[in-house]
Design an enzyme around this catalytic site. Structure first.
Site, mmCIF file in Angstrom:
data_model
loop_
_atom_site.group_PDB
_atom_site.id
_atom_site.type_symbol
_atom_site.label_atom_id
_atom_site.label_comp_id
_atom_site.label_asym_id
_atom_site.label_seq_id
_atom_site.Cartn_x
_atom_site.Cartn_y
_atom_site.Cartn_z
ATOM 1 N N LYS A 54 -51.400 65.732 -52.515
ATOM 2 C CA LYS A 54 -52.166 64.614 -51.950
ATOM 3 C C LYS A 54 -51.385 63.968 -50.815
ATOM 4 O O LYS A 54 -51.922 63.693 -49.731
ATOM 5 C CB LYS A 54 -52.476 63.570 -53.044
ATOM 6 C CG LYS A 54 -53.540 64.048 -54.027
ATOM 7 C CD LYS A 54 -53.672 63.160 -55.270
ATOM 8 C CE LYS A 54 -54.645 63.809 -56.252
ATOM 9 N NZ LYS A 54 -54.772 63.133 -57.540
ATOM 10 N N GLN A 98 -52.227 58.236 -60.592
ATOM 11 C CA GLN A 98 -52.411 59.589 -61.115
ATOM 12 C C GLN A 98 -52.571 59.559 -62.636
ATOM 13 O O GLN A 98 -51.775 58.926 -63.335
ATOM 14 C CB GLN A 98 -51.221 60.465 -60.706
ATOM 15 C CG GLN A 98 -51.380 61.935 -61.050
ATOM 16 C CD GLN A 98 -52.507 62.644 -60.300
ATOM 17 O OE1 GLN A 98 -52.887 62.241 -59.203
ATOM 18 N NE2 GLN A 98 -53.054 63.687 -60.887
ATOM 19 N N ASP A 121 -60.555 56.805 -55.755
ATOM 20 C CA ASP A 121 -60.943 57.759 -56.798
ATOM 21 C C ASP A 121 -62.401 57.531 -57.231
ATOM 22 O O ASP A 121 -63.016 58.417 -57.817
ATOM 23 C CB ASP A 121 -60.069 57.536 -58.055
ATOM 24 C CG ASP A 121 -58.990 58.602 -58.224
ATOM 25 O OD1 ASP A 121 -59.203 59.732 -57.780
ATOM 26 O OD2 ASP A 121 -57.941 58.274 -58.823
HETATM 27 N N1 GUN Z 1 -55.569 63.575 -62.638
HETATM 28 C C1 GUN Z 1 -56.241 64.750 -62.503
HETATM 29 N N2 GUN Z 1 -57.212 64.635 -61.567
HETATM 30 C C2 GUN Z 1 -57.167 63.365 -61.107
HETATM 31 C C3 GUN Z 1 -57.915 62.650 -60.125
HETATM 32 O O1 GUN Z 1 -58.848 63.157 -59.488
HETATM 33 N N3 GUN Z 1 -57.540 61.353 -59.928
HETATM 34 C C4 GUN Z 1 -56.556 60.762 -60.627
HETATM 35 N N4 GUN Z 1 -56.268 59.486 -60.372
HETATM 36 N N5 GUN Z 1 -55.828 61.405 -61.547
HETATM 37 C C5 GUN Z 1 -56.138 62.694 -61.786
#
Ligand code: GUN
Length: 301
Positions: A54, A98, A121
Site C-alpha cells: 500500500k 490494518q 477503507d
Molecule cells: N486486512 C486485510 N484486508 C484489509 C483491508 O482491505 N483493509 C484493512 N484495513 N485491513 C485489511
C-alpha cells in the site's frame, strides 16, 4: 467457447495511471497531494506485506505516505489517541488501520474512531450508510467491491437489468457489492440476489446469473455446470490450498485457488477473472482512488 479474461493486473495499471495524472494536476493547481497513513499493529507477516505494498503504491503515485508501525502491546487508548492525531492532521486525507488487530483491542471501537471523511477503507458505519443510500451520498465505497465494479464496467459487461448473483454475505464484499449493483446508475441498475450458507439450491440461483460474483472463501465451490453460458464470472476467493517452489525465484510460494473451478468455468463463461491476477490487485488500487477522492472532496473539486 473460451472466456475473455478480466485481468486485475491490467485494469490496475489503467486506474493507477489515471490517479497519478490527477495527483500531478492537483499538485500544480492547488499545491497539495493526497496523504495516506497506514497504521500497523504488531508483526503479522501477511499484514506487513499488504501495508508495504500500500505504502509503495502510494509513493509511486506521488502521495504523501506515512507508515506508522506500532508494537503489538499498544493499548487501545494509545491507538485511539493515534487515530485522533491523524484525524486532526490536515495533510492526511486517508487513514487505514490494518486488520486484524490484536485480541486485546476492540476492532469496532477503533474503526468507529476514524473520521468518516478520512475512512478510505469505507468500513465506518457512516460510510456503510452512505453506500446504502447511494448516488452522491457515497464517498468511500469499500475497496474490493469498488474494484469488482470497475472490472465489470471496464470489461464492457452490461449491468442494467442484468441478473447479478452474489455468493457470500460478508460486510467487506458480499453485502456492499450487492448494494452497489442494485443502485440506479452506471455500472449498476441490476437485479440482485444474495446467496449464502443457508441458501437452498445454490446451483439454481447461480445458473440464473448474467453476472456471478463469488466471495465465499470455499475453494472450487462453484461448479462449471452452475454457470450460465456467456456469463461474467467474478471470483473473489483467494484460498491457499498448498505450497510450491516458484520457477522464477526458487522460493516456496502458496498455491492459490479461487472459489470457482476456473479451468472448466472458462470454457462456459463469457468473461472471467483468474486467481491470482484477478480481483486481488484491485483492492489496493481502489484504496488509492479513495484517498485521491478524499482530497478532492476536501478541495471541492
Ligand atoms: N486486512 C486485510 N484486508 C484489509 C483491508 O482491505 N483493509 C484493512 N484495513 N485491513 C485489511
Amino acid at each position: 467457447m473460451t472466456a475473455k479474461l478480466i485481468l486485475g493486473t491490467e485494469i490496475r495499471e489503467q486506474i493507477l495511471a489515471e490517479v497519478a495524472d490527477e495527483v500531478k494536476q492537483i499538485k500544480a493547481n492547488h499545491g497539495v497531494v493526497p496523504g495516506l497513513v497506514t497504521i500497523l499493529v504488531g508483526e503479522n507477516p501477511a499484514s506487513i506485506s499488504y501495508v508495504t505494498l500500500k505504502i509503495e503504491t502510494a509513493h509511486r503515485l506521488g502521495f504523501k505516505e506515512v507508515q506508522d508501525s506500532q508494537k503489538v502491546d499498544i493499548t487501545e487508548a494509545q491507538l485511539l489517541g493515534l487515530i485522533d492525531k491523524y484525524n486532526k492532521d490536515d495533510s492526511i486525507h486517508g487513514i487505514l488501520v490494518q486488520l486484524p488487530l490484536p485480541k486485546h483491542i476492540d476492532e469496532k471501537k477503533v474503526l468507529n474512531a476514524i473520521d468518516p471523511d478520512k475512512d478510505v477503507d469505507g468500513f465506518h458505519p457512516v460510510n456503510v450508510g452512505r453506500l446504502m443510500i447511494g448516488g452522491s451520498e457515497v464517498k468511500f465505497p469499500p475497496c474490493t467491491p469498488a474494484g469488482i465494479q470497475e472490472m465489470i464496467v471496464r470489461s464492457g459487461v452490461e449491468t442494467k437489468g442484468a441478473e447479478v448473483v452474489v455468493v457470500g454475505r460478508s460486510n467487506i464484499v458480499g453485502k456492499p457489492i450487492a448494494n452497489m449493483m442494485l443502485q440506479k446508475g452506471k455500472g449498476a441498475n441490476s437485479t440482485v440476489t444474495i446467496v449464502h450458507t443457508a441458501t437452498k439450491n445454490l446451483d439454481f440461483h447461480c445458473k440464473r446469473a448474467d453476472i456471478l460474483i463469488v466471495a465465499a472463501g470455499v475453494p472450487g465451490l462453484v461448479k462449471p455446470e452452475w454457470i450460465k453460458p456467456g456469463a461474467c464470472v467474478i471470483d473473489v476467493g483467494v484460498n491457499r490450498v498448498g505450497e510450491k517452489v516458484s520457477e522464477k525465484t526458487g522460493k516456496k510460494i502458496a498455491i492459490l485457488r479461487g472459489d470457482v473451478d476456473f479451468d472448466a468455468a472458462k470454457e462456459i463463461a463469457g468473461s472471467i477473472t483468474p486467481v491470482p491476477g484477478g480481483v486481488g490487485p484491485m483492492t489496493i488500487t481502489m484504496l488509492m482512488k479513495n484517498t485521491l477522492n478524499s482530497l478532492k472532496f476536501k478541495l471541492g473539486i
